[in-house]
Motif scaffolding. Structure first.
Motif, PDB file in Angstrom:
ATOM      1  N   ALA A   6     -11.010  -8.446   6.328  1.00  0.00           N
ATOM      2  CA  ALA A   6     -10.541  -7.827   7.523  1.00  0.00           C
ATOM      3  C   ALA A   6      -9.374  -7.307   7.491  1.00  0.00           C
ATOM      4  O   ALA A   6      -9.234  -6.180   8.418  1.00  0.00           O
ATOM      5  CB  ALA A   6     -10.479  -9.133   8.557  1.00  0.00           C
ATOM      6  N   VAL A   7      -8.332  -7.679   6.830  1.00  0.00           N
ATOM      7  CA  VAL A   7      -7.014  -7.006   7.036  1.00  0.00           C
ATOM      8  C   VAL A   7      -7.086  -5.628   6.188  1.00  0.00           C
ATOM      9  O   VAL A   7      -6.629  -4.544   6.566  1.00  0.00           O
ATOM     10  CB  VAL A   7      -5.885  -7.900   6.032  1.00  0.00           C
ATOM     11  N   THR A   8      -7.618  -5.748   5.019  1.00  0.00           N
ATOM     12  CA  THR A   8      -7.525  -4.446   4.258  1.00  0.00           C
ATOM     13  C   THR A   8      -8.618  -3.309   4.713  1.00  0.00           C
ATOM     14  O   THR A   8      -8.093  -2.262   4.763  1.00  0.00           O
ATOM     15  CB  THR A   8      -7.985  -4.608   2.517  1.00  0.00           C
ATOM     16  N   GLY A   9      -9.545  -3.896   5.220  1.00  0.00           N
ATOM     17  CA  GLY A   9     -10.464  -2.930   5.979  1.00  0.00           C
ATOM     18  C   GLY A   9      -9.663  -2.140   7.092  1.00  0.00           C
ATOM     19  O   GLY A   9      -9.902  -0.840   7.201  1.00  0.00           O
ATOM     20  N   THR A  10      -8.913  -2.827   7.903  1.00  0.00           N
ATOM     21  CA  THR A  10      -8.220  -2.330   9.122  1.00  0.00           C
ATOM     22  C   THR A  10      -7.121  -1.634   8.866  1.00  0.00           C
ATOM     23  O   THR A  10      -6.663  -0.352   9.067  1.00  0.00           O
ATOM     24  CB  THR A  10      -8.063  -3.477   9.924  1.00  0.00           C
ATOM     25  N   VAL A  11      -6.223  -2.057   7.597  1.00  0.00           N
ATOM     26  CA  VAL A  11      -4.916  -1.059   7.366  1.00  0.00           C
ATOM     27  C   VAL A  11      -5.574   0.052   6.653  1.00  0.00           C
ATOM     28  O   VAL A  11      -4.580   1.006   6.894  1.00  0.00           O
ATOM     29  CB  VAL A  11      -4.305  -2.174   6.347  1.00  0.00           C
ATOM     30  N   HIS A  12      -6.590   0.081   6.146  1.00  0.00           N
ATOM     31  CA  HIS A  12      -6.847   1.535   5.532  1.00  0.00           C
ATOM     32  C   HIS A  12      -7.081   2.506   6.516  1.00  0.00           C
ATOM     33  O   HIS A  12      -6.888   3.725   6.401  1.00  0.00           O
ATOM     34  CB  HIS A  12      -8.269   1.212   4.652  1.00  0.00           C
ATOM     35  N   LEU A  13      -7.287   2.097   7.973  1.00  0.00           N
ATOM     36  CA  LEU A  13      -7.409   2.980   9.022  1.00  0.00           C
ATOM     37  C   LEU A  13      -6.219   3.446   9.662  1.00  0.00           C
ATOM     38  O   LEU A  13      -6.149   4.367  10.344  1.00  0.00           O
ATOM     39  CB  LEU A  13      -8.534   2.450  10.059  1.00  0.00           C
ATOM     40  N   TRP A  14      -5.157   2.730   9.459  1.00  0.00           N
ATOM     41  CA  TRP A  14      -3.772   2.797   9.973  1.00  0.00           C
ATOM     42  C   TRP A  14      -3.205   4.331   9.760  1.00  0.00           C
ATOM     43  O   TRP A  14      -3.645   4.842   8.437  1.00  0.00           O
ATOM     44  CB  TRP A  14      -2.871   1.906   9.434  1.00  0.00           C
ATOM     45  N   LYS A  15      -2.486   4.918  10.519  1.00  0.00           N
ATOM     46  CA  LYS A  15      -1.908   6.138  10.274  1.00  0.00           C
ATOM     47  C   LYS A  15      -0.483   6.200  10.586  1.00  0.00           C
ATOM     48  O   LYS A  15      -0.065   5.555  11.539  1.00  0.00           O
ATOM     49  CB  LYS A  15      -2.787   7.544  11.382  1.00  0.00           C
ATOM     50  N   TYR A  16       0.298   6.909   9.679  1.00  0.00           N
ATOM     51  CA  TYR A  16       1.699   7.190   9.830  1.00  0.00           C
ATOM     52  C   TYR A  16       2.205   8.456  10.130  1.00  0.00           C
ATOM     53  O   TYR A  16       1.394   9.522   9.627  1.00  0.00           O
ATOM     54  CB  TYR A  16       2.357   6.521   8.602  1.00  0.00           C
ATOM     55  N   LYS A  17       3.515   8.738  10.594  1.00  0.00           N
ATOM     56  CA  LYS A  17       3.925   9.883  10.733  1.00  0.00           C
ATOM     57  C   LYS A  17       4.103  10.642   9.441  1.00  0.00           C
ATOM     58  O   LYS A  17       4.028  10.241   8.387  1.00  0.00           O
ATOM     59  CB  LYS A  17       5.534   9.837  11.163  1.00  0.00           C
ATOM     60  N   LYS A  18       3.702  11.864   9.371  1.00  0.00           N
ATOM     61  CA  LYS A  18       3.521  12.835   8.155  1.00  0.00           C
ATOM     62  C   LYS A  18       5.035  12.613   7.679  1.00  0.00           C
ATOM     63  O   LYS A  18       6.088  12.492   8.470  1.00  0.00           O
ATOM     64  CB  LYS A  18       3.306  14.179   8.550  1.00  0.00           C
ATOM     65  N   TYR A  39       0.922  -1.091   0.024  1.00  0.00           N
ATOM     66  CA  TYR A  39      -0.026   0.196   0.015  1.00  0.00           C
ATOM     67  C   TYR A  39       0.761   1.381   0.098  1.00  0.00           C
ATOM     68  O   TYR A  39       2.085   1.226   0.377  1.00  0.00           O
ATOM     69  CB  TYR A  39      -1.048   0.049   0.986  1.00  0.00           C
ATOM     70  N   THR A  40       0.121   2.307  -0.208  1.00  0.00           N
ATOM     71  CA  THR A  40       0.839   3.688  -0.448  1.00  0.00           C
ATOM     72  C   THR A  40       0.665   4.494   0.990  1.00  0.00           C
ATOM     73  O   THR A  40      -0.492   4.411   1.330  1.00  0.00           O
ATOM     74  CB  THR A  40       0.473   4.480  -1.343  1.00  0.00           C
ATOM     75  N   VAL A  41       1.651   5.311   1.511  1.00  0.00           N
ATOM     76  CA  VAL A  41       1.487   5.754   2.689  1.00  0.00           C
ATOM     77  C   VAL A  41       1.510   7.192   2.149  1.00  0.00           C
ATOM     78  O   VAL A  41       2.651   7.693   1.570  1.00  0.00           O
ATOM     79  CB  VAL A  41       2.539   5.348   3.801  1.00  0.00           C
ATOM     80  N   LEU A  42       0.454   8.222   2.136  1.00  0.00           N
ATOM     81  CA  LEU A  42       0.613   9.506   1.680  1.00  0.00           C
ATOM     82  C   LEU A  42       1.295  10.396   2.652  1.00  0.00           C
ATOM     83  O   LEU A  42       1.487   9.945   3.685  1.00  0.00           O
ATOM     84  CB  LEU A  42      -0.819   9.988   1.461  1.00  0.00           C
ATOM     85  N   PRO A  43       1.827  11.464   2.167  1.00  0.00           N
ATOM     86  CA  PRO A  43       2.497  12.535   2.980  1.00  0.00           C
ATOM     87  C   PRO A  43       1.850  13.110   4.155  1.00  0.00           C
ATOM     88  O   PRO A  43       2.282  13.037   5.559  1.00  0.00           O
ATOM     89  CB  PRO A  43       2.830  13.756   2.075  1.00  0.00           C
ATOM     90  N   SER A  44       0.483  12.859   4.189  1.00  0.00           N
ATOM     91  CA  SER A  44      -0.459  13.126   5.479  1.00  0.00           C
ATOM     92  C   SER A  44      -0.137  12.050   6.439  1.00  0.00           C
ATOM     93  O   SER A  44      -0.859  12.190   7.589  1.00  0.00           O
ATOM     94  CB  SER A  44      -1.915  13.159   5.111  1.00  0.00           C
ATOM     95  N   GLY A  45      -0.031  10.858   6.047  1.00  0.00           N
ATOM     96  CA  GLY A  45       0.289   9.653   7.081  1.00  0.00           C
ATOM     97  C   GLY A  45      -1.001   8.699   6.757  1.00  0.00           C
ATOM     98  O   GLY A  45      -0.966   7.609   7.406  1.00  0.00           O
ATOM     99  N   SER A  46      -1.803   8.923   5.860  1.00  0.00           N
ATOM    100  CA  SER A  46      -3.001   8.152   5.568  1.00  0.00           C
ATOM    101  C   SER A  46      -2.577   7.087   4.506  1.00  0.00           C
ATOM    102  O   SER A  46      -1.477   7.138   3.657  1.00  0.00           O
ATOM    103  CB  SER A  46      -4.066   8.785   4.757  1.00  0.00           C
ATOM    104  N   VAL A  47      -3.267   6.149   4.571  1.00  0.00           N
ATOM    105  CA  VAL A  47      -2.888   4.696   3.777  1.00  0.00           C
ATOM    106  C   VAL A  47      -3.857   4.733   2.455  1.00  0.00           C
ATOM    107  O   VAL A  47      -5.121   5.189   2.793  1.00  0.00           O
ATOM    108  CB  VAL A  47      -3.041   3.376   4.655  1.00  0.00           C
TER     109      VAL A  47
END
Length: 104
Positions: free
Chosen positions: A75-87, A50-58
């Motif tokens: 289950a996996v894709t639905g949850t990973v879509h909610l993950w947040k990363y550092k900007k 998946y791609t992590v955007l500059p905003s930290g969204s997936v």
């Protein structure tokens, strides 16, 4: 920048939730992946990119490989879509491999 990490999780039927820990150093919010609520789904493996955007969204979740019932993929894709990363300054790709074996 491409980062590959593997996370193997063992789930218990009683809890049916993975550990609440981000699999990547840059992760700041990673909700648990819950096992599908179907007793015959004893195990499953899902590998995604998946791609992590500059905003930290997936975004742009792509299933690279999966075994077991398709409900594991949901289950996996639905949850990973909610993950947040550092900007960050730019977007980057991540890979994640989820493996679950439900105990007795």
């Amino acid at each position: 920048m491409r980062i590959l990490r593997t996370l193997t999780l063992s789930l218990l039927v009683n809890h049916a939730v993975a550990e609440s820990k981000c699999p990547h150093d840059q992760g700041i919010y990673c909700p648990d992946i819950e096992a599908p609520r179907v007793t015959e789904l004893k195990e499953g493996t899902v590998q995604i990119k998946y791609t992590v955007l500059p905003s930290g969204s997936v975004s742009d979740i792509e299933v690279l490989e999966s075994t077991g019932d398709p409900r594991w993929v949901q289950a996996v894709t639905g949850t990973v879509h909610l993950w947040k990363y550092k900007k960050s300054q730019k977007e980057y790709k991540q890979e994640f491999k989820f493996s679950a074996v439900l105990g007795p």
